[in-house]
Design an enzyme around this catalytic site. Structure first.
Site, PDB file in Angstrom:
ATOM      1  N   HIS B  84       0.711  -1.111  -0.191  1.00 26.35           N
ATOM      2  CA  HIS B  84       0.045   0.012  -0.370  1.00 26.35           C
ATOM      3  C   HIS B  84       0.755   1.011   0.197  1.00 26.35           C
ATOM      4  CE1 HIS B  84       0.438   0.904   4.091  1.00 26.35           C
ATOM      5  NE2 HIS B  84       0.538  -0.380   4.405  1.00 26.35           N
ATOM      6  N   ASP B  96       6.782   0.538   6.546  1.00 25.31           N
ATOM      7  CA  ASP B  96       4.720   0.351   6.539  1.00 25.31           C
ATOM      8  C   ASP B  96       4.646   1.154   5.519  1.00 25.31           C
ATOM      9  OD1 ASP B  96       1.679  -0.686   6.670  1.00 25.31           O
ATOM     10  OD2 ASP B  96       2.462   0.131   9.359  1.00 25.31           O
ATOM     11  N   GLU B 130      -5.057   2.224   2.691  1.00 24.05           N
ATOM     12  CA  GLU B 130      -5.206   1.016   3.181  1.00 24.05           C
ATOM     13  C   GLU B 130      -5.041   1.469   4.688  1.00 24.05           C
ATOM     14  OE1 GLU B 130      -3.320  -2.306   6.152  1.00 24.05           O
ATOM     15  OE2 GLU B 130      -2.698  -0.253   5.823  1.00 24.05           O
ATOM     16  N   GLU B 131      -3.964   2.010   5.652  1.00 22.96           N
ATOM     17  CA  GLU B 131      -4.294   2.486   6.858  1.00 22.96           C
ATOM     18  C   GLU B 131      -5.717   2.931   7.810  1.00 22.96           C
ATOM     19  OE1 GLU B 131      -2.047   1.518   8.489  1.00 22.96           O
ATOM     20  OE2 GLU B 131       0.169   1.729   7.352  1.00 22.96           O
ATOM     21  N   ASP B 158       3.858  -6.945   3.660  1.00 30.78           N
ATOM     22  CA  ASP B 158       3.138  -5.220   3.899  1.00 30.78           C
ATOM     23  C   ASP B 158       3.023  -5.810   5.900  1.00 30.78           C
ATOM     24  OD1 ASP B 158       2.232  -2.869   5.348  1.00 30.78           O
ATOM     25  OD2 ASP B 158      -0.013  -3.572   5.686  1.00 30.78           O
ATOM     26  N   HIS B 229       4.661   2.649  11.943  1.00 28.28           N
ATOM     27  CA  HIS B 229       3.284   3.844  12.807  1.00 28.28           C
ATOM     28  C   HIS B 229       4.110   4.876  13.280  1.00 28.28           C
ATOM     29  CE1 HIS B 229      -0.435   1.304  12.014  1.00 28.28           C
ATOM     30  NE2 HIS B 229       0.424   1.271  10.608  1.00 28.28           N
TER      31      HIS B 229
END
Lengths: 262, 262
Positions: B84, B96, B130-131, B158, B229
């Site tokens: 993503h 990520d 995606e997030e 991912d 994140h």
């Protein structure tokens, strides 16, 4: 030499064969090596100015650093855990072999912290002079033989502080079969390998002198040569979690060898 | 949350249950969390001033980015490879899921570079959103269903750009048995796991809409939550060699699925 794209030279040894002229040799980074190769490719008559300040100094005294917990039941049976204290001079040698030293100390600290009283004597040895002659490892084996010590097992960590993937063993087949039965206790999740062949430079002399069974920790190897013998081998390149997992697995193996013998 | 000793907050979602009061929630670093816990431990009457500039903006248009090589023999059979494109805002999202995007692009580039002409259509999809809602993945599956496309297989990366340890598969047992016969071709050295269960958030909707068999790359997981994140998830935290190994293994799997079907 390295998978990194940086220009760090990686030190190492040079060996000569008397049948050939002894030409000077030194390590260069891969970017410099590529530049040199390109320049030589264009002009085979190239002249290069090289200046090295390296020199061999006179020998001095170094020491193995040793700590142990005496066994309660079989104090004469010794289990050695080790790494080496010395490193090449471009950096502090955090992976080679600061990680192995910390791994080894941590095994003893962890067993002590949980109040475990080992049956056998568990001895941590931080070997001196691995990189330049192996005198610490040789001396340790020489003393062990002279004192007629009984060495049950020796474990070394000298392949970096990365996620552990398994152990390699140099020992008779029936002992390896016994160790392999402990696999579910060593790594309850994911894959972990208990392979034939393994040990470490510093504990090799123990095996040669006394036939001591050996093992070496096998961490994930993919990043080791980004750091090995280069100025990038610094504390910041070691991941805390990965380092801890190596020590956890070494402590588990040492506990099992102490508890069930070999 | 993290194994790192730093103070980086790790973003995430907050869900409310109507049975309880909706209290404000935000992420703090573990050092700050420890300080807060210590302060609260001393004085249960503590007052805290919190200011957040976070807000939800109105929706805008985003796009999946798609590239493919048409199949020579079965062009209607589609193999999807994806990661993503979006990331949380504290950093660039290199692990990520920059790593997954690069992995996916690299599979197509590598197959093209060696002149391989796939039998099936191999399609790389860099999914959007995606997030924050999975709208890219949902839309892709919705379109696939509306166009009555035949999706043979979908593979997602991912979980970061670390040394690959295996793949996880969501597919019927007989298909997984077929895939497991390819193990020696996927990783000729060391351990590599082909496990039941796996896929990815973006390709999940394909499986739910069309029953498409899924797989996800399983990299070494020990360092992922140092970066996930958080503002530490930057390009410099990705190791070139480890990233390449992920792409190599994905390309091998895609090649085998294309060549032998599923």
């Amino acid at each position: 030499m390295t998978h990194a794209a940086d220009n760090n030279p990686h030190t190492g040894g040079t060996n000569y064969n008397d049948s050939f002229p002894k030409i000077p040799a030194l390590a260069v980074g891969i970017q410099d090596a590529d530049k040199l190769a390109a320049a030589i490719g264009k002009n085979s008559n190239i002249t290069l100015f090289i200046r090295s300040n390296a020199k061999m100094l006179a020998d001095t005294i170094g020491h193995n650093v040793i700590g142990e917990i005496k066994g309660t039941e079989f104090p004469d049976e010794i289990i050695t855990i080790g790494g080496h204290l010395d490193s090449w001079d471009p950096a502090e040698g955090a992976h080679d072999d600061g990680a192995g030293c910390v791994h080894s100390i941590e095994v003893l600290r962890a067993l002590k912290a949980i109040g475990y009283k080992p049956k056998r004597t568990i001895r941590v040895v931080l070997f001196v002079n691995e990189e330049n002659g192996l005198r610490g490892g040789n001396k340790y084996a020489e003393e062990a033989k002279a004192k007629n010590e009984k060495h049950l097992f020796a474990l070394e960590s000298d392949e970096g502080g990365f996620t552990p993937r398994g152990f390699g063993f140099t020992m008779p087949k029936e002992k390896l079969q016994k160790v392999r039965q402990w696999l579910p206790l060593l790594m309850p999740y994911g894959t972990f390998e208990l392979n034939e062949g393994g040990g470490g430079a510093d504990i090799g002399p123990l095996n040669r002198a006394l036939g001591t069974p050996l093992a070496g920790l096998s961490p994930d190897s993919q990043r080791y040569f980004d750091f090995h013998h280069a100025r990038s081998d610094v504390f910041e390149a070691v991941n805390k979690r990965e380092l801890e997992l190596g020590a956890v697995n070494m402590a588990a193996l040492i506990y099992l060898v102490d508890k069930y013998g070999l």
